[in-house]
Design a protein around this motif. Sequence first.
Motif, short mmCIF file in Angstrom:
data_model
loop_
_atom_site.label_atom_id
_atom_site.label_comp_id
_atom_site.label_asym_id
_atom_site.label_seq_id
_atom_site.Cartn_x
_atom_site.Cartn_y
_atom_site.Cartn_z
N LEU A 114 0.84 -1.20 0.00
CA LEU A 114 0.00 0.00 0.00
C LEU A 114 0.88 1.26 0.00
O LEU A 114 0.64 2.21 -0.77
N LEU A 115 1.89 1.26 0.83
CA LEU A 115 2.78 2.41 0.88
C LEU A 115 3.53 2.58 -0.44
O LEU A 115 3.77 3.70 -0.90
N ALA A 116 3.92 1.47 -1.04
CA ALA A 116 4.64 1.54 -2.31
C ALA A 116 3.73 2.12 -3.40
O ALA A 116 4.17 2.93 -4.23
N ARG A 117 2.45 1.66 -3.44
CA ARG A 117 1.52 2.18 -4.44
C ARG A 117 1.28 3.68 -4.23
O ARG A 117 1.19 4.44 -5.19
N VAL A 139 2.96 11.31 18.16
CA VAL A 139 3.37 9.97 17.72
C VAL A 139 4.88 9.93 17.47
O VAL A 139 5.37 9.03 16.78
N ALA A 140 5.59 10.92 18.02
CA ALA A 140 7.01 11.03 17.73
C ALA A 140 7.80 9.81 18.17
O ALA A 140 8.86 9.51 17.63
N GLY A 141 7.25 9.09 19.13
CA GLY A 141 7.97 7.92 19.62
C GLY A 141 7.71 6.66 18.83
O GLY A 141 8.29 5.60 19.15
N SER A 142 6.88 6.73 17.83
CA SER A 142 6.55 5.53 17.04
C SER A 142 7.57 5.37 15.92
O SER A 142 7.53 6.06 14.90
N ALA A 143 8.49 4.43 16.10
CA ALA A 143 9.51 4.18 15.08
C ALA A 143 8.89 3.64 13.81
O ALA A 143 9.36 3.95 12.70
N ALA A 144 7.82 2.83 13.95
CA ALA A 144 7.19 2.24 12.76
C ALA A 144 6.60 3.31 11.86
O ALA A 144 6.81 3.32 10.64
N VAL A 145 5.86 4.25 12.47
CA VAL A 145 5.26 5.34 11.69
C VAL A 145 6.35 6.18 11.03
O VAL A 145 6.25 6.55 9.85
N ALA A 146 7.44 6.47 11.76
CA ALA A 146 8.52 7.27 11.21
C ALA A 146 9.19 6.58 10.03
O ALA A 146 9.46 7.21 9.00
N ASP A 147 9.43 5.28 10.15
CA ASP A 147 10.07 4.54 9.06
C ASP A 147 9.19 4.53 7.82
O ASP A 147 9.68 4.70 6.69
N GLU A 148 7.89 4.32 8.03
CA GLU A 148 6.98 4.26 6.88
C GLU A 148 6.84 5.63 6.22
O GLU A 148 6.78 5.73 4.98
N LEU A 149 6.79 6.68 7.03
CA LEU A 149 6.70 8.03 6.49
C LEU A 149 7.96 8.37 5.69
O LEU A 149 7.89 8.97 4.60
N GLN A 150 9.12 7.96 6.18
CA GLN A 150 10.37 8.17 5.46
C GLN A 150 10.39 7.43 4.13
O GLN A 150 10.85 7.96 3.12
N PHE A 151 9.83 6.19 4.12
CA PHE A 151 9.79 5.40 2.88
C PHE A 151 8.95 6.11 1.82
O PHE A 151 9.38 6.27 0.66
N VAL A 152 7.77 6.58 2.20
CA VAL A 152 6.89 7.24 1.24
C VAL A 152 7.51 8.54 0.75
O VAL A 152 7.50 8.84 -0.46
N ARG A 154 10.64 9.41 0.58
CA ARG A 154 11.82 9.20 -0.25
C ARG A 154 11.44 8.76 -1.66
O ARG A 154 12.07 9.16 -2.64
N HIS A 155 10.38 7.94 -1.76
CA HIS A 155 10.01 7.38 -3.08
C HIS A 155 8.94 8.19 -3.80
O HIS A 155 8.66 7.90 -4.96
N ALA A 156 8.37 9.21 -3.13
CA ALA A 156 7.33 10.02 -3.80
C ALA A 156 7.95 11.08 -4.71
O ALA A 156 7.24 11.69 -5.52
N GLY A 157 9.26 11.30 -4.59
CA GLY A 157 9.92 12.29 -5.46
C GLY A 157 9.36 13.67 -5.26
O GLY A 157 9.06 14.10 -4.13
N ASP A 158 9.15 14.39 -6.38
CA ASP A 158 8.62 15.74 -6.30
C ASP A 158 7.12 15.77 -6.06
O ASP A 158 6.54 16.85 -5.91
N GLY A 159 6.50 14.61 -5.98
CA GLY A 159 5.04 14.58 -5.82
C GLY A 159 4.58 14.84 -4.41
O GLY A 159 3.38 15.08 -4.19
N LEU A 160 5.48 14.79 -3.43
CA LEU A 160 5.06 14.98 -2.04
C LEU A 160 5.99 15.96 -1.34
O LEU A 160 7.22 15.86 -1.44
N ARG A 161 5.39 16.89 -0.64
CA ARG A 161 6.10 17.79 0.24
C ARG A 161 5.49 17.63 1.63
O ARG A 161 4.28 17.74 1.80
#
Length: 907
Positions: A114-117, A139-152, A154-161
């Motif tokens: 889902l995150l990749a799509r 939610v600053a202490g949630s490592a899972a949320v932070a990792d997933e947000l970083q993944f999206v 990084r891979h969203a390119g110029d489409g996400l700010r």
Amino acid sequence: MTPDGDPVLAARLTVPTVPGTFVRRERLVETLTEGAGRPLTLVTGPAGAGKTLLVADWSTACEPGAVAWLTVEPQDSAPGVFWSYVLHALRHHGIALPENIRGPARPGEVDHSLLARLAAWLNERDSRVILVLDEFDRVAGSAAVADELQFVLRHAGDGLRLVIISRTEPLLPLHRYRAAGELVDIRADDLAFRAEETATLVDRHGLPLSAEAARTLTERTEGWAAGLRLCALAAQRAADPESFLNDFEAGHSTVADFLLGEVLRAHPAETQDLLLRTSILERTHPDLANALTGRDDAEPVLEALQRANAFVEPLGHSWYRLHSLFAEILRVHLRVRRPGLEPELHRTAAEWLSRAGLLDEALRHAADAGDWELAAAELVDHLAIGRLLTGPAAERLDGLFAGMAPEASGPAPDLVRAARELAHHDVDRGVTYLRRAEENLPDLGTDSTDDAAAMRLSCAVLRVLAARVVGSADLAETAARDAAEAEQALPADRLERSPELTALMLTDLGSAQLWAGRFDAARATLSAAVDTAEGLPTAFPRHEAPGRVANVPPPEGAPPAGRTTGLSQHALSRLALIDFLHGRPGQAEAHARGAVAEAERSGLPVPYRTGMAQLVLAAVAVDRDDLTAAQDHLDQAAATSAATRDPLMAVELAILRSRLLVARGDPRAALLALDDMTRQPLVSAEPSPWVSDRIAMATAAAHLADGDPRAAVKVFEEQPLHSPESRAAEARARVAAGDGEGALRILDALPDPQDQGPAVDVWLLLTRAQVAEATGDSPAAEGLVLRALAAARPHQLRRPFREAGPWLGRLLRRPALAREHTWLTGTLAPLQAASPQRTQAPRPEPLSAREQDVLERLAQLMSTEEIAADLHLSVNTVKTHLKSIYRKLAATRRGEAVRRARELGLL
């Protein structure tokens, strides 16, 4: 619905409403706009810093459908819930998602595909999406949320700010973004209101505020947005809003309610206790905080508070500070919650800070604890008694110990009292306290501790100062020997930490020796003072040493420093004076200019310098017949604090004024200036032989210039003479009075010259030449004048020839001497010309009584500031009178005005 079955809360997806009182700050809007061109913008700050409203206002200017807003809640720590709300936020703000991007199925996790799509779809979009995550610290202490947000991201390119609003920094790899220039930071310091922005905010609340009041309010709140708004709301109900904003009681206000509710009570009881106890400090260290709490967990607690933007700011090197308004409120709360604890905390802080070598802070806390014995003992034990007398901390320490309770007893409090009284020129009270302290001093023979030696050394240094004030070189030298004995009992490194103490003692000792005429000893002592370690602690004693000047306003921009200069004098300046007295103008000028240059390098304001260096420069300029330069140096000397406080300065100032008046053709005004000086009692109790000689010589010179040699002879008949120079001056007076034989006897009885420079040689040679000419020995007179010219020429000493009298003009016209004095061109013209006849001038417009008062002081070469002080007028009023005097007397300068007034009989 969210994966956990709860309904979607639309309020979390809504951009907050910006109130009408909101102040848009373009500097921050520009930063946010810049951030829209980079992957990540981070807005961090404490509660109430204005983070959310800043971004909300900025987002309204973005294109419709470009911004999606989500206010994060604690339950979003579950990845499935978080991403479900992110997708709802996108749809809510008009961003249509493709069919293959649906919400997570389970609250605790999200399918990676889902995150990749989502990232791929964002990357392929023609327009970018700005996702704002408000209150992300929940939610600053949630490592899972932070990792997933970083993944999206990084891979969203110029489409996400991504714009993150948070009290703390998220777990994203921010260092990578910063290093790559892909992160825009807006922090607490950026969010803080500036004074002009504060004025606009308060004006939006219907309360116009002066620029000064806006600055004061901004400083007190440190630009904290919520504090400013709450103050403005409270002021709307006040009868005098501006006075309320200037003086509101922070501990009993809506600001206090906000901070106590939103910040203090959000922490565990142990953290609250640490905040309350450390609120008494301007800054805190984990070890100091542990000492105040009795625990050992301060370091992680302070680090956590700083990361959470909980009004705790790092200062570096493990030091922290509380927001000043927060600390003020906490102190009020501490007194309510733990009455009576505050003095104990101050005492504990004082002891810890003292052990850490932070004396200034330790003294403040000892004073706040009301423990004056501790405060005085710390000052003395640290060999810091000199800091009460000199240097940048003198005024502050003086004010601190001004509050010392009368019941504080013991040698240390009495030494502090003695130092303060001596610094304020109250010698009798200072000596009384000093004697009382001496009665209770520990004996080095039985008490060999460092603290006992420090106490005896401090006492000895103050005794040197007291001896210098009363003009006793014997007492000063005895006290200096006691100081040396005490120094032997102290570790060298302890002495090195207080270099000003040695500098003070040496300058005081050298000054006492100079006053007594012990020139060799004074030169050695003052040279040692010059060699003391350089730096800010010794800048004042090296230039002007301790002592105070009362009622002297500080220069604009300088910290208040009244009573910070003058009893013991600047070593370099005193060395310059010794050189001048010994007739060495070149060395005197070099020392004096070195003193001025070093004072300027050390940043000493002009009013706080001794002025002795300027007096020496003025004296040298008079000898060179450069009267304009002499007047300039004299004015600068008169503007210093020591001009009215130091007897030697007062004497030399009067002598130089008289010499200038004589040089300008007004010997009667010169005599008045000297008479005024001699009628005023000097501070020193013991007379100075060479000072008496200097006054006699100046008085006799004025009588000679006034054409009254008998009066000049009488000056020397009424007092004993001590120096060869003064005896030679008597010889000059006697030959002018027609007693050539008597003058010759005086000169023949003079001892062989010792340690005298060219200026003294010139005067002696000219005097002998005058006697020789008067007794008919013209060849001898010519030879002596030739020698005088040779000695004077390298130093351009013109004044002795100007003041020699008409006999020299006649002698210099002889062929044997004519070619030897071309460098005196113009100087000797008055000797060879007849006195001009006065012409009758029309009477001017009458002067007012006050103008006449100003004119009389003008004739005494008083500066504008001195005239204002003497007549109790403002400087501007004196300047107005001067303009009127110049106009009425048809003059353009003070010298011209005085001459015109004398011609008209107004003086």
